[in-house]
Design a protein around this motif. Structure first.
Motif, PDB file in Angstrom:
ATOM      1  N   UNK A   1       0.848  -1.194   0.000  1.00 48.42           N
ATOM      2  CA  UNK A   1       0.000   0.000   0.000  1.00 48.42           C
ATOM      3  C   UNK A   1       0.885   1.246   0.000  1.00 48.42           C
ATOM      4  N   UNK A   2       0.495   2.219  -0.803  1.00 45.48           N
ATOM      5  CA  UNK A   2       1.264   3.456  -0.868  1.00 45.48           C
ATOM      6  C   UNK A   2       1.204   4.196   0.455  1.00 45.48           C
ATOM      7  N   UNK A   3       2.280   4.888   0.743  1.00 42.15           N
ATOM      8  CA  UNK A   3       2.293   5.735   1.929  1.00 42.15           C
ATOM      9  C   UNK A   3       1.422   6.948   1.667  1.00 42.15           C
ATOM     10  N   UNK A   4       0.833   7.458   2.728  1.00 37.89           N
ATOM     11  CA  UNK A   4      -0.089   8.584   2.625  1.00 37.89           C
ATOM     12  C   UNK A   4       0.574   9.795   1.974  1.00 37.89           C
ATOM     13  N   UNK A   5       1.826  10.081   2.330  1.00 39.59           N
ATOM     14  CA  UNK A   5       2.464  11.272   1.760  1.00 39.59           C
ATOM     15  C   UNK A   5       2.671  11.146   0.252  1.00 39.59           C
ATOM     16  N   UNK A   6       2.861   9.920  -0.255  1.00 36.39           N
ATOM     17  CA  UNK A   6       2.944   9.742  -1.708  1.00 36.39           C
ATOM     18  C   UNK A   6       1.638  10.177  -2.371  1.00 36.39           C
ATOM     19  N   UNK A   7       0.537   9.689  -1.833  1.00 35.50           N
ATOM     20  CA  UNK A   7      -0.779  10.008  -2.426  1.00 35.50           C
ATOM     21  C   UNK A   7      -1.068  11.501  -2.368  1.00 35.50           C
ATOM     22  N   UNK A   8      -0.746  12.108  -1.235  1.00 35.59           N
ATOM     23  CA  UNK A   8      -1.037  13.536  -1.066  1.00 35.59           C
ATOM     24  C   UNK A   8      -0.181  14.375  -2.006  1.00 35.59           C
ATOM     25  N   UNK A   9       1.119  14.115  -2.049  1.00 35.60           N
ATOM     26  CA  UNK A   9       1.997  14.911  -2.920  1.00 35.60           C
ATOM     27  C   UNK A   9       1.695  14.664  -4.393  1.00 35.60           C
ATOM     28  N   UNK A  10       1.268  13.462  -4.711  1.00 36.28           N
ATOM     29  CA  UNK A  10       0.862  13.179  -6.081  1.00 36.28           C
ATOM     30  C   UNK A  10      -0.356  14.012  -6.450  1.00 36.28           C
ATOM     31  N   UNK A  11      -1.320  14.069  -5.556  1.00 37.40           N
ATOM     32  CA  UNK A  11      -2.555  14.799  -5.839  1.00 37.40           C
ATOM     33  C   UNK A  11      -2.353  16.313  -5.844  1.00 37.40           C
ATOM     34  N   UNK A  12      -1.644  16.813  -4.853  1.00 34.98           N
ATOM     35  CA  UNK A  12      -1.511  18.270  -4.697  1.00 34.98           C
ATOM     36  C   UNK A  12      -0.448  18.859  -5.627  1.00 34.98           C
ATOM     37  N   UNK A  13       0.699  18.192  -5.731  1.00 39.45           N
ATOM     38  CA  UNK A  13       1.809  18.741  -6.517  1.00 39.45           C
ATOM     39  C   UNK A  13       2.027  18.018  -7.845  1.00 39.45           C
ATOM     40  N   UNK A  14       1.216  16.993  -8.088  1.00 43.35           N
ATOM     41  CA  UNK A  14       1.304  16.212  -9.320  1.00 43.35           C
ATOM     42  C   UNK A  14       2.703  15.613  -9.507  1.00 43.35           C
ATOM     43  N   UNK A  15       3.279  15.143  -8.397  1.00 44.86           N
ATOM     44  CA  UNK A  15       4.572  14.469  -8.444  1.00 44.86           C
ATOM     45  C   UNK A  15       4.336  12.971  -8.465  1.00 44.86           C
ATOM     46  N   UNK A  16       5.141  12.257  -9.254  1.00 43.73           N
ATOM     47  CA  UNK A  16       4.964  10.802  -9.246  1.00 43.73           C
ATOM     48  C   UNK A  16       5.826  10.190  -8.138  1.00 43.73           C
ATOM     49  N   UNK A  17       5.553   8.935  -7.857  1.00 40.24           N
ATOM     50  CA  UNK A  17       6.197   8.242  -6.743  1.00 40.24           C
ATOM     51  C   UNK A  17       7.719   8.241  -6.876  1.00 40.24           C
ATOM     52  N   UNK A  18       8.232   8.079  -8.089  1.00 35.87           N
ATOM     53  CA  UNK A  18       9.685   8.069  -8.299  1.00 35.87           C
ATOM     54  C   UNK A  18      10.310   9.417  -7.958  1.00 35.87           C
ATOM     55  N   UNK A  19       9.618  10.504  -8.306  1.00 37.78           N
ATOM     56  CA  UNK A  19      10.128  11.839  -7.976  1.00 37.78           C
ATOM     57  C   UNK A  19      10.182  12.022  -6.459  1.00 37.78           C
ATOM     58  N   UNK A  20       9.145  11.556  -5.774  1.00 43.14           N
ATOM     59  CA  UNK A  20       9.070  11.704  -4.327  1.00 43.14           C
ATOM     60  C   UNK A  20      10.143  10.848  -3.653  1.00 43.14           C
ATOM     61  N   UNK A  21      10.367   9.636  -4.169  1.00 44.62           N
ATOM     62  CA  UNK A  21      11.390   8.751  -3.590  1.00 44.62           C
ATOM     63  C   UNK A  21      12.777   9.367  -3.664  1.00 44.62           C
TER      64      UNK A  21
END
Length: 80
Positions: A1-21
């Motif tokens: 399951x994705x971490x909450x901060x991944x989902x939030x940053x994806x939605x708000x800043x349109x960043x993908x999981x690889x960028x966040x990692x």
């Protein structure tokens, strides 16, 4: 399951999981497009996801929000 901060940053800043990692916990999210309005959106999403109210002391410095500060808020309010 994705971490909450991944989902939030994806939605708000349109960043993908690889960028966040690739981000360091000290990464200033303003450099990725976080505005004060979007920071409030992040906090509201955390509150809604965790069904909590974030205390005022945890909102100080909202204009300097980092990945680490989001993780810290989520950890503090997550039910373990």
């Amino acid at each position: 399951m994705d971490k909450l901060y991944y989902r939030i940053l994806n939605r708000v800043l349109e960043l993908d999981k690889d960028e966040i990692k690739k981000m360091d916990d000290d990464a200033q999210l303003a450099e990725y497009g976080l505005t004060s309005l979007k920071a409030v959106e992040v906090l509201v999403m955390i509150e809604e996801e965790l069904n909590i109210r974030i205390e005022a002391e945890d909102i100080n410095g909202i204009q300097n929000m980092t990945l680490g500060s989001i993780k810290k808020i989520i950890k503090k309010y997550s039910k373990e």
